[in-house]
Design a protein around this motif. Structure first.
Motif, PDB file in Angstrom:
ATOM      1  N   TYR A   1      45.253 104.417 -31.954  1.00  0.00           N
ATOM      2  CA  TYR A   1      46.260 104.915 -31.011  1.00  0.00           C
ATOM      3  C   TYR A   1      45.555 105.334 -29.726  1.00  0.00           C
ATOM      4  O   TYR A   1      45.581 106.485 -29.319  1.00  0.00           O
ATOM      5  N   TRP A   2      44.921 104.344 -29.081  1.00  0.00           N
ATOM      6  CA  TRP A   2      44.304 104.598 -27.786  1.00  0.00           C
ATOM      7  C   TRP A   2      45.365 105.027 -26.780  1.00  0.00           C
ATOM      8  O   TRP A   2      45.129 105.867 -25.917  1.00  0.00           O
ATOM      9  N   THR A   3      46.545 104.441 -26.893  1.00  0.00           N
ATOM     10  CA  THR A   3      47.693 104.897 -26.118  1.00  0.00           C
ATOM     11  C   THR A   3      48.775 105.346 -27.099  1.00  0.00           C
ATOM     12  O   THR A   3      48.758 104.997 -28.273  1.00  0.00           O
ATOM     13  N   GLU A   4      49.733 106.097 -26.597  1.00  0.00           N
ATOM     14  CA  GLU A   4      50.751 106.653 -27.469  1.00  0.00           C
ATOM     15  C   GLU A   4      51.636 105.596 -28.098  1.00  0.00           C
ATOM     16  O   GLU A   4      52.236 105.828 -29.151  1.00  0.00           O
ATOM     17  N   ASP A   5      51.759 104.433 -27.452  1.00  0.00           N
ATOM     18  CA  ASP A   5      52.636 103.403 -27.993  1.00  0.00           C
ATOM     19  C   ASP A   5      51.905 102.467 -28.952  1.00  0.00           C
ATOM     20  O   ASP A   5      52.421 101.401 -29.285  1.00  0.00           O
TER      21      ASP A   5
ATOM     22  N   GLU B   1      48.940 115.228 -36.701  1.00  0.00           N
ATOM     23  CA  GLU B   1      49.212 114.305 -35.604  1.00  0.00           C
ATOM     24  C   GLU B   1      49.056 112.854 -36.038  1.00  0.00           C
ATOM     25  O   GLU B   1      49.784 111.976 -35.568  1.00  0.00           O
TER      26      GLU B   1
ATOM     27  N   ARG C   1      52.236 112.173 -37.790  1.00  0.00           N
ATOM     28  CA  ARG C   1      53.416 112.258 -36.921  1.00  0.00           C
ATOM     29  C   ARG C   1      53.542 111.047 -36.002  1.00  0.00           C
ATOM     30  O   ARG C   1      54.644 110.614 -35.679  1.00  0.00           O
ATOM     31  N   ARG C   2      52.413 110.455 -35.590  1.00  0.00           N
ATOM     32  CA  ARG C   2      52.501 109.310 -34.696  1.00  0.00           C
ATOM     33  C   ARG C   2      52.981 108.053 -35.411  1.00  0.00           C
ATOM     34  O   ARG C   2      53.293 107.051 -34.753  1.00  0.00           O
TER      35      ARG C   2
ATOM     36  N   SER D   1      45.513  99.756 -29.532  1.00  0.00           N
ATOM     37  CA  SER D   1      44.251 100.176 -30.132  1.00  0.00           C
ATOM     38  C   SER D   1      43.074  99.735 -29.274  1.00  0.00           C
ATOM     39  O   SER D   1      43.147  98.739 -28.547  1.00  0.00           O
TER      40      SER D   1
ATOM     41  N   ASP E   1      39.912 103.174 -32.320  1.00  0.00           N
ATOM     42  CA  ASP E   1      40.963 104.175 -32.143  1.00  0.00           C
ATOM     43  C   ASP E   1      42.297 103.434 -32.208  1.00  0.00           C
ATOM     44  O   ASP E   1      42.669 102.741 -31.258  1.00  0.00           O
TER      45      ASP E   1
END
Length: 783
Positions: free
Chosen positions: A476-480, A362, A365-366, A483, A474
């Motif tokens: 990728y705190w959100t998918e877009d 993951e 992939r992100r 942080s 983090d």
């Protein structure tokens, strides 16, 4: 003719005993077998019980048994109606001993022998051994070892076995004495011979080993010579012949290259044809070849690649673009037509990852910009690869796009990665006379448990001081890609156990903060942060006037709330030890209403990597900082000062030793005590200016350079104070002429414990009272 007659004569002699008349075989008996099984013989024999045996069939049987390679001699006989086959097996190889080889490893030689059928336990055939000997001789000649000799010995041993001994005398590599290009009139000899990887012997040849003749290197040099002419308009240039001669003592090599230059051609016209798929004006802008230019094959090839890549961005992964030159010998011009065959638009079936044993799929992939099910974009596939490299988790990232079997419009995208350490562990133990036992440790991991999150934890504890800190990000705190990070720290100092002259001052701090980052493009992002920090100055006996003056005006305890905003950009090719691209960041941190003090700090960091050659890169870097107070606060708090010197600053000087110095108290101020032994300690300042230039180069004799960086550097920088206290005479305003500078060499190695860095530097300009340190090392940071 002799080769055809010999097998027939041998076969005729071997069946002489059964030549009288044909017979029906009632049984077959084989004599002389030792290692070879009877089943192997009957499996190869084209005769069976009950069949008639005549001259033709017996000859075929003999040949079939010889073709197995098991036998050295075969005789056919007859006892009544029984076919008797007497065989002598070839010996087996009991062992192979190789001696005298250095240029070619023994393991490689044994592997080559095994592929040729010569290995322990295999059946020995002298013809194979002779063929191998000739091949080894050819390989040494290809390396320029013309005097090499190879002797072979076959030693008989019991039970029909033999031992092979191969004695190699590699000799010396013949050195190139002279390289001569004949037939050139347009370009001088020096320009052409400089193109060659092969060189005549010189004082650097011992290190470069470039004066040793090798056939493969000469082939590459001839292709470079041909390309040199084709890229400068000589489209009919031809290498008519090449002579490589060696002196009778086989020590010197002379190389002569004969060429025919031909005439120079210019471009008369450039056209596009075929199914373009994208607007013609877009492809027209990619045409590097222009009318009136001197013809260049390199320009033509690069144009084809650009058009192919543009079509690949639209999903035409299998596009084929060929530049076709048509010459006009009457006026020496070339008309170039780029023929475009886009093929079918390709779509991505699956995106696969290999080699990430620690990092979760993951996390990879992100970072993908190419999506499964969408058309395959060359740009997006490469952009995804670049984003994986920028993570800093991987030593190498490769991508392949194989076609899906059974389809003509689908591909898989396979990323293979090689992981590397992405964190650092530091531990320390020491003892100081006044501080007692000092224990310390920290751990930082940029890929915590393979999740891609950044975690750091550290503590240092001694008799008088304790430090604790924790940080988490983090990305990728959100998918877009928004942080989130937060941190907390606590530092405390207890002077009750110490003499007053150990330190000029101490600050006990407790704080924490949160930071949010927002991507605004593929290469840049904004960040916003809020933090709170409680600082308390030890209220003991002060020995520095600057500290006393600040405390008299502002007090000795402060609760400050800080807000920060920043912008960063990075086009670096790698997250660790980059070699291409640039990065820069600009940040502003300021206290906000409700704080006890009012001040701000503005910082700028930048670095630029400029390729010099294929293996050498120039790195330019700078760090600028400015801080000041506003409102009712008189000056920037002294514990927020900038410092310079050491790693990530000016190497060759001790950590934080540059810039203004403190003024030891003379005891005239209340609350201070005069200390005649108190040194003038580094006190920092509110202005930081530093930068430098590095030449990055590969470390000699090291094959894998991906975890190493070696450099020659020039560092320069200093710290200044634009708002000196009235009690201080050890600081000054900005003066570029007072910069510290040093030159030296540095090395960084990515180890399992973290980046290990060394530097050896010699100061060039040394400000007054600055402390030098020629050798420095650090574990846990890179430069």
């Amino acid at each position: 003719m002799k080769r055809l007659l010999l097998p027939a004569v041998i076969s005729a002699l071997m069946i002489a005993e059964v030549h009288a008349e044909s017979f029906t075989i009632s049984d077959i008996r084989v004599n002389g077998l030792q290692r070879v099984s009877a089943g192997s013989v009957f499996g190869a024999l084209p005769l069976n019980v009950g069949q008639a045996a005549d001259d033709s069939r017996l000859v075929d049987a003999t040949r079939a048994l010889f073709r197995t390679g098991f036998f050295e001699d075969i005789q056919l006989g007859r006892e009544g109606d029984v076919l008797v086959i007497n065989v002598v097996e070839r010996p087996s190889i009991s062992g192979i001993e190789i001696d005298g080889n250095k240029a070619i490893k023994t393991e490689d030689l044994l592997s080559g022998l095994e592929q040729s059928g010569l290995a322990e336990g295999e059946i020995f055939q002298r013809a194979t051994l002779e063929g191998v000997r000739n091949e080894l001789q050819r390989q040494y000649v290809a390396q320029g070892r013309y005097s090499a000799t190879i002797e072979t010995e076959v030693v008989p041993q019991p039970r029909n076995r033999v031992a092979l001994k191969i004695d190699i005398n590699e000799g010396s590599v013949a050195a190139i004495k002279h390289i001569n290009v004949v037939g050139n009139s347009v370009f001088p000899d020096e320009d052409l011979t400089d193109l060659f990887e092969l060189k005549t012997s010189n004082w650097l040849s011992f290190f470069r080993n470039d004066d040793k003749y090798a056939r493969e290197k000469l082939s590459g040099d001839l292709e470079r010579l041909r390309s040199y002419y084709l890229d400068r308009g000589y489209i009919n240039m031809d290498i008519t012949s090449t002579q490589v001669s060696i002196t009778p003592d086989k020590k010197d090599v002379y190389i002569t290259v004969n060429i025919a230059e031909g005439d120079r051609y210019t471009v008369s016209d450039v056209k596009l044809s075929g199914d373009l798929k994208v607007p013609q004006e877009e492809l027209q802008s990619l045409l590097l070849a222009k009318e009136g230019q001197v013809f260049s094959r390199k320009v033509m090839t690069t144009t084809s690649e650009l058009i192919t890549r543009r079509l690949g961005n639209e999903g035409y992964t299998f596009a084929n673009v060929n530049g076709v030159p048509e010459t006009n010998d009457e006026n020496n011009t070339v008309s170039i037509t780029f023929v475009v065959d886009p093929g079918k638009r390709a779509y991505v079936n699956r995106i696969n990852f290999r080699g990430n044993t620690k990092t979760e799929d993951e996390v990879l992939r992100r970072e993908m910009r190419q999506m499964e099910g969408g058309w395959a974009s060359t740009y997006l596939i490469d952009q995804s690869k670049t984003r994986l490299e920028r993570l800093g988790f991987f030593k190498e990232v490769n991508v392949e796009t194989p076609q899906v079997p059974g389809t003509d419009d689908q591909i898989d995208v396979n990323y293979s990665v090689e992981e590397q350490p992405s964190g650092s562990i530091m531990a320390s133990i020491g003892f100081a006379q006044n501080a007692g036992l000092i224990l310390g440790g920290s751990i930082s991991q940029n890929n915590f448990l393979g999740t891609g999150n950044r975690v750091s934890l550290g503590l240092t504890r001694s008799e008088y001081q304790s430090r604790y800190n924790f940080g988490f990000v983090d990305p990728y705190w959100t998918e877009d890609g928004v942080s989130l990070g937060y941190n907390a720290f606590y530092r405390t100092t207890d002077y009750d156990e110490l003499d007053y002259d150990v330190s000029s001052y101490s600050v006990d701090s407790l704080g924490g903060g949160v930071n949010i980052g927002y991507p605004i493009s593929e290469t840049s992002r904004l960040s916003f942060g809020l933090s709170a920090q409680q600082d308390t100055i030890d209220s003991g006996r002060y020995t520095v006037d600057e500290i006393f003056d600040f405390i008299e005006q502002e007090g000795d305890s402060y609760l400050n709330f800080k807000a920060s905003v920043g912008w960063s950009e990075s086009t670096l090719n790698r997250g660790v030890l980059a070699t291409r691209g640039h990065s820069q960041s600009l940040s502003l941190e300021t206290t906000i209403p409700g704080s006890d003090l009012s001040f701000y700090k503005l910082d700028y960091n930048a670095q630029l990597f400029v390729p010099v050659t294929k293996t050498y890169t120039m790195r330019l870097h700078t760090q600028l900082g400015y801080g000041d107070a506003y409102g009712s606060t008189s000056r920037l708090p002294f514990y927020e000062h900038y410092y310079a010197g050491g790693f990530n600053s000016v190497r060759g000087f001790e950590d934080s030793s540059l810039g203004p110095r403190s003024t030891p108290s003379d005891g005239s101020n209340p609350g201070t005590i005069e200390d005649p032994d108190q040194d003038e300690l580094p006190f920092g300042g509110n202005v930081l200016i530093q930068g430098g230039v590095e030449l990055l180069f590969p470390m000699p004799f090291v094959k894998d350079q991906r975890s190493l960086r070696t450099s020659v550097f020039w560092d320069v920088g200093n710290v200044y104070d634009t708002n000196c206290p009235s009690t201080s005479d050890k600081c000054s305003d900005i003066d570029i002429g007072d910069m510290a500078s040093s030159v030296g060499v540095g090395l960084t190695w990515i180890t399992a414990m973290g980046p290990l860095s060394f530097s050896l530097a010699m100061p060039v300009m040394k400000p007054d009272e600055a402390d030098t340190q020629v050798f420095q090392f650090s574990l846990g940071q890179t430069f």
